[in-house]
Design an enzyme around this catalytic site. Structure first.
Site, PDB file in Angstrom:
ATOM      1  N   GLY A 104     -18.816  10.125   2.377  1.00  0.00           N
ATOM      2  CA  GLY A 104     -20.170  10.603   1.458  1.00  0.00           C
ATOM      3  C   GLY A 104     -21.276   9.798   0.398  1.00  0.00           C
TER       4      GLY A 104
ATOM      5  N   TYR B  19      -7.316  -5.850 -10.370  1.00  0.00           N
ATOM      6  CA  TYR B  19      -6.570  -7.256  -9.742  1.00  0.00           C
ATOM      7  C   TYR B  19      -7.461  -8.396  -9.471  1.00  0.00           C
ATOM      8  CZ  TYR B  19      -9.680  -5.521  -5.806  1.00  0.00           C
ATOM      9  OH  TYR B  19     -11.018  -5.385  -5.465  1.00  0.00           O
TER      10      TYR B  19
ATOM     11  N   HIS C 265     -10.642  13.652   1.728  1.00  0.00           N
ATOM     12  CA  HIS C 265     -10.665  12.467   2.955  1.00  0.00           C
ATOM     13  C   HIS C 265      -9.266  11.924   2.254  1.00  0.00           C
ATOM     14  CE1 HIS C 265     -11.547   8.804   3.727  1.00  0.00           C
ATOM     15  NE2 HIS C 265     -12.387   8.635   2.463  1.00  0.00           N
TER      16      HIS C 265
ATOM     17  N   ASN D 204      -1.724   0.405 -11.825  1.00  0.00           N
ATOM     18  CA  ASN D 204      -2.823   1.028 -11.190  1.00  0.00           C
ATOM     19  C   ASN D 204      -3.359  -1.015 -10.856  1.00  0.00           C
ATOM     20  OD1 ASN D 204      -5.538   0.890  -9.369  1.00  0.00           O
ATOM     21  ND2 ASN D 204      -6.416   1.319 -11.067  1.00  0.00           N
TER      22      ASN D 204
ATOM     23  N   HIS E 257     -15.158  -2.191   4.883  1.00  0.00           N
ATOM     24  CA  HIS E 257     -15.108  -2.957   3.542  1.00  0.00           C
ATOM     25  C   HIS E 257     -15.584  -4.375   4.593  1.00  0.00           C
ATOM     26  CE1 HIS E 257     -12.108  -0.565   2.007  1.00  0.00           C
ATOM     27  NE2 HIS E 257     -12.824  -0.762   1.108  1.00  0.00           N
TER      28      HIS E 257
END
Ligand SMILES: *[C@@H]1O[C@H](CO)[C@@H](O)[C@H](O)[C@H]1NC(C)=O
Ligand SMILES: *[C@@H]1O[C@H](CO)[C@@H](O)[C@H](O)[C@H]1NC(C)=O
Ligand SMILES: *[C@@H]1O[C@H](CO)[C@@H](O)[C@H](O)[C@H]1NC(C)=O
Ligand SMILES: *[C@@H]1O[C@H](CO)[C@@H](O)[C@H](O)[C@H]1NC(C)=O
Length: 768
Positions: A444, A524, A654, A126, A704
């Site tokens: 959602g 990150y 989704h 991840n 985003h």
């Protein structure tokens, strides 16, 4: 003597010191000096911790303010021109490449507006790295000397370290060519980067370093012949620097299919991940040269479980038998970057469970004990305590729930197949929903305002009663419902104001999960996650989401979607168990979710969405059997969760940005799937869905970004898609949840989106 080695340590600090200082630097509240000072302190304390634990081979240059791959791009001057134009400092150039930079003109300095380089997942972890981006004009040269400086910094503290650098083949292979140089094949740059590596090794050797760790994790991928042979070219070049030992490290998989790339390389040592693929030991033992050492990665750098010493000892002994103790090194499987820093202060964990875990700090001790015991020192009491703990976990009632195990064992075709095929379900659903063409919906979540977070915290601390909190959540749901009615959406959502995180929220209600207070892991840059931990067989004692969905449906006549996180995503975004396979854990989660899906249906919810944004990232690194097996069980888990409902209930799913192959999407058999489409320019992608009978919602705007797309922009986009995709299977929605957006732009964007849908609805209705 058997040595111990740690391939890298988390750099975020035990209390997220790195995040705090980096974010204040970005906000202009901390100076560059303050930033660098915290960096130095973190490095020093990590080295000391390892030294005090007795680790023999300690890494340096494992520290980074943003990403270690980005650091290497900077070191080799692989900096696209767009980041050079602004006279930024070295630190600001790094952050601009990592996260983009937008700065208004100020004090005579011109404005800066550069986007970040591409960021991609680091193998199947991840963690995400910043992709080296090459162009014909890249001027390869050494630019600074971070690895040397950090080596010397440790040395001044009296700590001898082994610098770690990503190796040349992986550096190029994981990179890409810039948009102005698309014909450039990164691997063809090997002759340009090898002299830089050679120069770096020489500088390290001059500074006193005795060895260097070159990471070549791409060796666990499927590699073409030319990539495999690049290892020989590269390491014969670097092996010429005789004053420094090179240890070539791989992790996260098996190297066996690429074994020949490693034979007879002029390196002093090789490292392999024997946690992930213990079975590769025989093959790698066969290729270790007569003067090479073997570093056995037996302490898991990717998970939080206490090492099973007896199991590790078997691997270590086998290696020693073949090579002798002086040529075997006991190591972590990979860098410990992927594990939380320290277990010590996790006081909220039950002692019984806490005893099963080992975070980065505890793992230091594990490699040391294993190495010293193998060298003949007496650790009998530690070994006994370890064996007792492993046995206690295996036998614990927390680990084992016979009812859950039976349920998974009883899985059959019927439990993972809906009662009727899609076409027949659709016939039963249409008269219920009477949806227009181009039905509109959202994914959602709606904006999570400060007010929501404040109330959630107050409730968690007991400052407001559950009744007050419930009333507050209801008022938020009502606001979201009225908003959607006003905008004119067709299928509504309740907005998820009660949810902190899409996995944690459900994990807290599923038996078999536990949570840490401070178990952060870098994802990150300054973004860290705190993955929930699966400790036992999983089940759902009580409904998890029914109350909010039912309330939302009770205040509107339009259909409201029940919203759940899918089994594979719950698994992928948690630390999984290491004592049973991932398929079994996914199926346990699937049954828990099936109970929830069925309860939602029984409570009158007619549309239920089960999200699987992480389904693509679980894909095994190599093509072949393992990958197809994964795709099969991932789809099966989804169907187990969703196939308990009647023909009349509409199941949505989704996938966010997970670039899933259409044929794998089909295997889920959801009635409606929504996929990200806002950034795709590829008309072929949608054409691949033409034979897909079920319906698709194409994510039409990028949530985003705060940008508001106009009605015309939506119309153009839909028009383009209609050239290769039929109107009667076409849903209209954004590409992700709206949690991180503000209300104002959400309203403007959704209004334009609905208007565009109406535009096409009129055209197509007139045609009929
Ligand atoms: C191993 O080391 C010995 C002693 O230095 C040397 O004679 C021998 O050639 C080396 N073997 C290989 C394969 O490099
Ligand atoms: C400890 O060392 C002994 C003696 O070398 C060995 O037989 C045993 O397997 C080791 N156990 C572990 C857990 O390392
Ligand atoms: C754990 O808590 C103790 C006592 O508050 C503190 O001294 C120590 O620094 C903490 N450890 C870490 C790793 O934060
Ligand atoms: C669902 O549809 C199938 C096929 O048309 C039918 O056999 C079955 O009875 C239906 N189930 C329900 C619960 O309506």
């Amino acid at each position: 003597m058997v040595l111990s080695s740690v391939l890298g340590f988390p750099r975020i600090g035990a209390n997220r010191e790195l995040k705090k200082v980096t974010e204040s630097y970005w906000a202009g509240k901390a100076t560059e000096e303050e930033l660098l000072k915290v960096g130095r302190e973190l490095r020093a304390s990590n080295w000391k911790l390892q030294k005090e634990a007795g680790v023999d081979v300690i890494a340096s240059n494992d520290f980074s303010y943003y990403d270690q791959v980005l650091d290497l791009s900077l070191l080799f001057n692989v900096v696209p021109d767009r980041y050079r134009k602004h006279d930024l400092s070295a630190v600001d150039t790094m952050f601009a490449m990592g996260r983009g930079l937008q700065r208004l003109a100020k004090d005579g300095a011109p404005a800066v507006d550069v986007t970040a380089l591409e960021m991609v997942k680091w193998f199947d972890s991840n963690y995400h790295y910043v992709r080296p981006t090459f162009s014909h004009s890249t001027d390869f040269k050494l630019n600074g000397n971070k690895p040397v400086e950090e080596y010397l910094e440790a040395k001044q503290l009296g700590i001898e370290t082994r610098p770690v650098v990503l190796g040349p083949v992986s550096f190029l292979y994981l990179g890409k060519s810039d948009k102005d140089s698309l014909d450039l094949e990164p691997l063809s740059l090997l002759p340009k980067v090898l002299p830089l590596y050679a120069e770096l090794l020489k500088q390290l050797s001059d500074a006193g370093a005795k060895s260097v760790q070159l990471d070549e994790p791409v060796l666990v991928l499927d590699l073409a012949e030319d990539v495999q042979s690049a290892f020989k070219t590269a390491y014969e070049h670097l092996g010429a620097e005789k004053s420094l030992d090179i240890v070539l490290t791989t992790y996260f998989g098996t190297v066996v299919p690429n074994l020949k790339a490693l034979v007879d390389l002029p390196v002093a040592g090789l490292h392999f991940d024997l946690v992930r693929n213990p079975e590769q030991l025989d093959d790698v033992l066969a290729i270790v040269g007569e003067n090479q050492s073997l570093s056995v990665g037996v302490v898991d750098g990717r998970n939080i479980w206490k090492n099973d010493f007896a199991k590790s000892a078997a691997t270590i002994s086998k290696a020693i038998e073949k090579l002798g103790g002086d040529r075997v090194i006991v190591a972590t499987s990979s860098s410990l970057l992927h594990t939380p820093v320290d277990l010590e202060n996790e006081s909220a964990l039950e002692p019984e469970i806490k005893d099963w875990f080992s975070f980065a700090t505890q793992k230091l001790h594990e490699v040391v004990v294993l190495a010293k015991n193998a060298s003949g020192e007496d650790f009998s009491s530690e070994l006994k305590a370890n064996a007792d703990s492993i046995a206690a976990r295996a036998a614990s009632a927390i680990t084992n729930d016979p009812a859950v195990q039976e349920r998974v064992a009883g899985l059959n075709e019927k439990l993972s197949t809906r009662a009727a095929p899609f076409g027949e379900r659709l016939k039963e659903q249409q008269p219920i929903f009477k949806l227009p063409l181009f039905p509109t919906t959202t994914i959602g979540s709606f904006p999570q305002t400060k007010d929501i977070r404040i109330n959630r915290n107050k409730h968690a601390k007991g400052a407001i009663s559950t009744e007050e909190y419930t009333n507050f959540i209801n008022s938020q749901i009502e606001e979201v419902i009225r908003f959607q009615e006003e905008v004119g959406l067709d299928v509504l959502v309740h907005g998820e104001p009660e949810r902190n995180d899409m996995v944690q929220y459900f994990g807290e209600k599923i038996k078999g999960y536990v949570f840490t207070v401070n178990g952060w892991v870098q994802s990150y840059g300054s973004r860290y996650v705190r993955p929930p931990i699966i400790v036992g067989d999983l089940s759902r004692p009580l409904p998890m989401s029914v109350r909010e969905s039912v309330y939302a449906q009770s205040i509107t006549t339009k259909p409201v979607k029940g919203m759940l996180t899918g089994p594979v995503t719950c698994l992928r975004w948690s630390f999984p168990r290491d004592d049973i396979d991932q398929r079994t854990q996914a199926l346990q989660l699937a049954f828990a979710l099936r109970d929830e899906v069925n309860d939602l249906e029984a409570a009158g919810i007619k549309v239920i969405q089960v999200d699987e944004p992480a389904i693509r990232e679980g894909l095994p690194l190599r093509a072949g059997e393992e990958r197809s097996a994964y795709l099969n069980w991932a789809a099966q888990a989804f169907r187990v969760a969703t196939s308990g409902v009647s023909n009349k209930t509409q199941i949505h799913s989704h996938f966010c940005y997970s670039d899933l192959d259409p044929k794998h999407i089909k295997a889920l058999d959801a009635d409606v799937v929504s996929i990200e489409f806002s950034k795709k320019d590829d008309p072929n992608y949608i054409a691949e869905f033409q034979d897909y009978p079920n319906h698709i919602g194409l994510g039409l705007f990028d949530i985003h970004s705060p940008r508001v797309p106009s009605k015309e922009e939506f119309i153009q986009k839909i028009d383009a898609i209609l050239k290769s995709y039929p109107a009667d299977k076409f849903w209209v929605n954004p590409d992700c949840g709206l949690k991180t957006r503000g209300w104002e732009e959400t309203k403007a964007s959704l209004t334009n989106m609905v208007e565009a849908a109406k535009h096409f609805r009129n055209i197509h209705t007139k045609k009929d």
